[in-house]
Enzyme design. Structure first.
Site, PDB file in Angstrom:
ATOM      1  N   ARG A  24      12.282  -1.866  77.121  1.00 32.35           N
ATOM      2  CA  ARG A  24      12.150  -3.333  77.125  1.00 32.35           C
ATOM      3  C   ARG A  24      13.225  -3.972  78.000  1.00 32.35           C
ATOM      4  O   ARG A  24      12.973  -4.955  78.693  1.00 32.35           O
ATOM      5  CB  ARG A  24      12.214  -3.858  75.686  1.00 32.35           C
ATOM      6  CG  ARG A  24      10.948  -3.504  74.900  1.00 32.35           C
ATOM      7  CD  ARG A  24      11.082  -3.856  73.449  1.00 32.35           C
ATOM      8  NE  ARG A  24      11.228  -5.279  73.222  1.00 32.35           N
ATOM      9  CZ  ARG A  24      11.667  -5.805  72.071  1.00 32.35           C
ATOM     10  NH1 ARG A  24      11.992  -5.012  71.067  1.00 32.35           N
ATOM     11  NH2 ARG A  24      11.758  -7.101  71.928  1.00 32.35           N
ATOM     12  N   HIS A  53      18.372 -14.015  66.223  1.00 32.61           N
ATOM     13  CA  HIS A  53      17.982 -12.606  66.056  1.00 32.61           C
ATOM     14  C   HIS A  53      18.721 -11.669  67.002  1.00 32.61           C
ATOM     15  O   HIS A  53      18.258 -10.573  67.268  1.00 32.61           O
ATOM     16  CB  HIS A  53      16.456 -12.466  66.214  1.00 32.61           C
ATOM     17  CG  HIS A  53      15.685 -13.185  65.142  1.00 32.61           C
ATOM     18  ND1 HIS A  53      14.366 -13.576  65.281  1.00 32.61           N
ATOM     19  CD2 HIS A  53      16.054 -13.589  63.898  1.00 32.61           C
ATOM     20  CE1 HIS A  53      13.972 -14.188  64.178  1.00 32.61           C
ATOM     21  NE2 HIS A  53      14.976 -14.211  63.324  1.00 32.61           N
ATOM     22  N   ALA A  76       4.800 -23.991  77.392  1.00 30.05           N
ATOM     23  CA  ALA A  76       6.162 -24.528  77.377  1.00 30.05           C
ATOM     24  C   ALA A  76       6.691 -24.810  78.783  1.00 30.05           C
ATOM     25  O   ALA A  76       7.368 -25.817  79.007  1.00 30.05           O
ATOM     26  CB  ALA A  76       7.089 -23.546  76.665  1.00 30.05           C
TER      27      ALA A  76
HETATM   28  C1  BJW Z   1       3.372 -20.102  73.691  1.00 31.12           C
HETATM   29  C2  BJW Z   1       3.163 -19.660  74.995  1.00 31.12           C
HETATM   30  C3  BJW Z   1       3.501 -20.534  76.017  1.00 31.12           C
HETATM   31  C4  BJW Z   1       2.594 -18.057  73.662  1.00 31.12           C
HETATM   32  N1  BJW Z   1       3.992 -21.734  75.722  1.00 31.12           N
HETATM   33  N2  BJW Z   1       3.851 -21.298  73.429  1.00 31.12           N
HETATM   34  C5  BJW Z   1       8.484 -14.233  52.835  1.00 31.12           C
HETATM   35  C6  BJW Z   1       9.356 -15.291  52.845  1.00 31.12           C
HETATM   36  C7  BJW Z   1      10.581 -15.175  53.467  1.00 31.12           C
HETATM   37  C8  BJW Z   1      10.937 -14.020  54.125  1.00 31.12           C
HETATM   38  C9  BJW Z   1      10.081 -12.973  54.115  1.00 31.12           C
HETATM   39  C10 BJW Z   1       8.875 -13.071  53.471  1.00 31.12           C
HETATM   40  N3  BJW Z   1       8.252 -11.889  53.592  1.00 31.12           N
HETATM   41  C11 BJW Z   1       9.039 -11.060  54.331  1.00 31.12           C
HETATM   42  C12 BJW Z   1      10.159 -11.708  54.653  1.00 31.12           C
HETATM   43  C13 BJW Z   1      11.263 -11.187  55.453  1.00 31.12           C
HETATM   44  C14 BJW Z   1      11.043 -11.154  56.947  1.00 31.12           C
HETATM   45  C15 BJW Z   1       9.893 -12.039  57.399  1.00 31.12           C
HETATM   46  O1  BJW Z   1      10.028 -13.206  57.672  1.00 31.12           O
HETATM   47  N4  BJW Z   1       8.713 -11.452  57.545  1.00 31.12           N
HETATM   48  C16 BJW Z   1       7.536 -12.214  57.946  1.00 31.12           C
HETATM   49  C17 BJW Z   1       6.866 -11.525  59.129  1.00 31.12           C
HETATM   50  C18 BJW Z   1       6.666 -12.395  56.751  1.00 31.12           C
HETATM   51  N5  BJW Z   1      12.262 -11.654  57.510  1.00 31.12           N
HETATM   52  C19 BJW Z   1      13.295 -10.862  57.691  1.00 31.12           C
HETATM   53  O2  BJW Z   1      13.282  -9.674  57.381  1.00 31.12           O
HETATM   54  C20 BJW Z   1      14.535 -11.500  58.264  1.00 31.12           C
HETATM   55  N6  BJW Z   1      15.626 -11.270  57.416  1.00 31.12           N
HETATM   56  C21 BJW Z   1      15.677 -11.783  56.192  1.00 31.12           C
HETATM   57  O3  BJW Z   1      14.782 -12.449  55.736  1.00 31.12           O
HETATM   58  O4  BJW Z   1      16.806 -11.477  55.539  1.00 31.12           O
HETATM   59  C22 BJW Z   1      16.892 -11.919  54.199  1.00 31.12           C
HETATM   60  C23 BJW Z   1      17.265 -10.787  53.319  1.00 31.12           C
HETATM   61  C24 BJW Z   1      17.603 -11.076  52.043  1.00 31.12           C
HETATM   62  C25 BJW Z   1      17.930 -10.043  51.200  1.00 31.12           C
HETATM   63  C26 BJW Z   1      17.926  -8.733  51.679  1.00 31.12           C
HETATM   64  C27 BJW Z   1      17.609  -8.476  52.969  1.00 31.12           C
HETATM   65  C28 BJW Z   1      17.269  -9.499  53.799  1.00 31.12           C
HETATM   66  C29 BJW Z   1      14.863 -10.872  59.614  1.00 31.12           C
HETATM   67  C30 BJW Z   1      13.838 -11.190  60.629  1.00 31.12           C
HETATM   68  C31 BJW Z   1      14.153 -10.468  61.930  1.00 31.12           C
HETATM   69  C32 BJW Z   1      13.087 -10.703  62.979  1.00 31.12           C
HETATM   70  N7  BJW Z   1      13.273  -9.798  64.043  1.00 31.12           N
HETATM   71  C33 BJW Z   1      12.366  -9.839  65.194  1.00 31.12           C
HETATM   72  C34 BJW Z   1      12.648  -8.649  66.123  1.00 31.12           C
HETATM   73  C35 BJW Z   1      13.910  -8.859  66.931  1.00 31.12           C
HETATM   74  C36 BJW Z   1      14.301  -7.619  67.675  1.00 31.12           C
HETATM   75  C37 BJW Z   1      13.284  -7.148  68.698  1.00 31.12           C
HETATM   76  O5  BJW Z   1      12.745  -7.940  69.486  1.00 31.12           O
HETATM   77  O6  BJW Z   1      13.036  -5.961  68.740  1.00 31.12           O
HETATM   78  O7  BJW Z   1      12.542 -11.099  65.867  1.00 31.12           O
HETATM   79  S1  BJW Z   1      10.638  -9.831  64.727  1.00 31.12           S
HETATM   80  C38 BJW Z   1      10.138 -10.949  65.983  1.00 31.12           C
HETATM   81  O8  BJW Z   1       9.612 -12.158  65.366  1.00 31.12           O
HETATM   82  C39 BJW Z   1      11.420 -11.360  66.731  1.00 31.12           C
HETATM   83  C40 BJW Z   1      11.179 -12.827  66.917  1.00 31.12           C
HETATM   84  O9  BJW Z   1      12.396 -13.498  67.170  1.00 31.12           O
HETATM   85  C41 BJW Z   1      10.505 -13.246  65.629  1.00 31.12           C
HETATM   86  C42 BJW Z   1       9.733 -14.526  65.732  1.00 31.12           C
HETATM   87  O10 BJW Z   1       8.672 -14.411  66.635  1.00 31.12           O
HETATM   88  P1  BJW Z   1       8.228 -15.652  67.539  1.00 31.12           P
HETATM   89  O11 BJW Z   1       9.312 -15.991  68.477  1.00 31.12           O
HETATM   90  O12 BJW Z   1       7.722 -16.736  66.687  1.00 31.12           O
HETATM   91  O13 BJW Z   1       7.064 -14.983  68.402  1.00 31.12           O
HETATM   92  P2  BJW Z   1       5.502 -14.831  68.050  1.00 31.12           P
HETATM   93  O14 BJW Z   1       4.967 -13.782  68.938  1.00 31.12           O
HETATM   94  O15 BJW Z   1       5.287 -14.677  66.604  1.00 31.12           O
HETATM   95  O16 BJW Z   1       4.888 -16.241  68.443  1.00 31.12           O
HETATM   96  C43 BJW Z   1       4.832 -16.665  69.789  1.00 31.12           C
HETATM   97  C44 BJW Z   1       4.268 -18.065  69.807  1.00 31.12           C
HETATM   98  O17 BJW Z   1       4.312 -18.544  71.132  1.00 31.12           O
HETATM   99  C45 BJW Z   1       2.809 -18.126  69.352  1.00 31.12           C
HETATM  100  O18 BJW Z   1       2.664 -19.202  68.432  1.00 31.12           O
HETATM  101  C46 BJW Z   1       2.033 -18.425  70.639  1.00 31.12           C
HETATM  102  O19 BJW Z   1       0.888 -19.223  70.425  1.00 31.12           O
HETATM  103  C47 BJW Z   1       3.063 -19.176  71.433  1.00 31.12           C
HETATM  104  N8  BJW Z   1       2.928 -19.101  72.882  1.00 31.12           N
HETATM  105  N9  BJW Z   1       2.604 -18.398  74.964  1.00 31.12           N
HETATM  106  C48 BJW Z   1       4.119 -22.106  74.436  1.00 31.12           C
HETATM  107  N10 BJW Z   1       3.294 -20.200  77.332  1.00 31.12           N
END
Ligand code: BJW
Length: 253
Positions: free
Chosen positions: A74, A123, A243
């Site tokens: 990546r 992140h 964007a």
């Molecule tokens: C455009 C476009 C254009 C396209 N113009 N727009 C329920 C409630 C709360 C939490 C949880 C839950 N269930 C599970 C959890 C925990 C989990 C979580 O949230 N999971 C969900 C998936 C359900 N969260 C975690 O684990 C986090 N930690 C945590 O909660 O700790 C608390 C804790 C407590 C106690 C013990 C332990 C922990 C950590 C989250 C880490 C996320 N990491 C990643 C990977 C990073 C490293 C890597 O890249 O390898 O971060 S996952 C990935 O998703 C990355 C991103 O930053 C993150 C968000 O994604 P993003 O940016 O929104 O991208 P997309 O692809 O989802 O969306 C793109 C958007 O762009 C789309 O809407 C398109 O339409 C749009 N688009 N082209 C404008 N041109």
């Protein structure tokens, strides 16, 4: 896709000009037009790779070389990606003196490469590494040539301080975000007048809570995305436009 009505743009530009404090919460969509893949949706990373196999502590403990191989590939792909007009519009707005802070979920560093200082990276950053044992971190982001020269398939890098292995300094699923960073992000969300939620699906917590916190605290919340998301109904207004096209219009001088 809905075009942006002229009156709406004029109103948003006025809000941008007049707001005392603007927060931009950005996600992968902001970098999509730079050629960086998003996570969810068509062509997204999680369509082709299983997060459990590559983006968790358990995966890294099981096979650090496999995980490093994925992050290095990546990084190599990112070498060809430059900040786009959206990143640049934000950096230029700050340069002009706008009170704007970017809180990003992105790990690609493109906001910073566009010239923005003080980006809050929720992140982490793919160009940084941290030791699995001691507090040592290594930042590889400073120089393009140095990034290009990073090894492609060597064994995982070693910590210069204690000799244990380094891992990518990004936040994996199940990991806590850096407390200082997320607390600051929540403080900014509570105090801002205008929040732009740009290119994020808002599916990942706790980042997904920031627009809701801002709205509850009285901010005007503008979503910029190419399609509706889980927070669309909770925002003050949504602009369905890429964007790199919308941000230059909103932040034009
Ligand atoms: C455009 C476009 C254009 C396209 N113009 N727009 C329920 C409630 C709360 C939490 C949880 C839950 N269930 C599970 C959890 C925990 C989990 C979580 O949230 N999971 C969900 C998936 C359900 N969260 C975690 O684990 C986090 N930690 C945590 O909660 O700790 C608390 C804790 C407590 C106690 C013990 C332990 C922990 C950590 C989250 C880490 C996320 N990491 C990643 C990977 C990073 C490293 C890597 O890249 O390898 O971060 S996952 C990935 O998703 C990355 C991103 O930053 C993150 C968000 O994604 P993003 O940016 O929104 O991208 P997309 O692809 O989802 O969306 C793109 C958007 O762009 C789309 O809407 C398109 O339409 C749009 N688009 N082209 C404008 N041109």
């Amino acid at each position: 896709m809905t075009a942006m009505p002229v009156e709406l743009i004029a109103d948003l530009r006025r809000r941008v000009r007049e707001a005392d404090e603007i927060i931009v919460l950005s996600g992968a969509g902001v970098s999509a037009e730079s050629g960086v893949p998003t996570y969810r949706g068509a062509g997204g990373l999680w369509k082709n790779f299983r997060a459990q196999d590559l983006a968790t502590v358990e995966a890294f403990d099981r096979d650090p070389a496999l995980v490093w191989g994925w992050y290095r590939s990546r990084r190599r792909a990112l070498l060809d990606c430059e900040p786009n007009a959206g990143h640049r519009a934000l950096a230029e707005a700050v340069e002009r003196g706008l009170e704007l802070r970017v809180v990003t979920q992105n790990i690609d560093g493109l906001h910073t490469f566009a010239g923005l200082d003080g980006v809050l990276e929720l992140h982490g950053n793919i160009w940084r590494e941290k030791c699995v044992r001691c507090p040592q971190t290594v930042d590889r982001s400073a120089d393009y040539q140095a990034r290009r020269a990073l090894p492609v398939d060597d064994p995982p890098p070693e910590c210069p301080e204690c000799g244990d292995i380094l891992r990518p300094d990004v936040v994996w699923f199940g990991e806590q975000l850096d407390t200082r960073v997320i607390e600051q992000a929540f403080r900014l969300a509570e105090s801002c007048e205008l929040m732009l939620v740009v290119g994020t699906s808002c599916e990942v917590h706790p980042a997904a809570l920031l627009p809701l916190v801002a709205r509850k605290a009285g901010a005007y919340v503008v979503e910029v995305n190419i399609e509706p998301t889980v927070v669309t109904d909770r925002c003050s207004v949504s602009l369905f436009e890429p964007a790199a096209r919308a941000l230059p219009k909103l932040f034009a001088e």
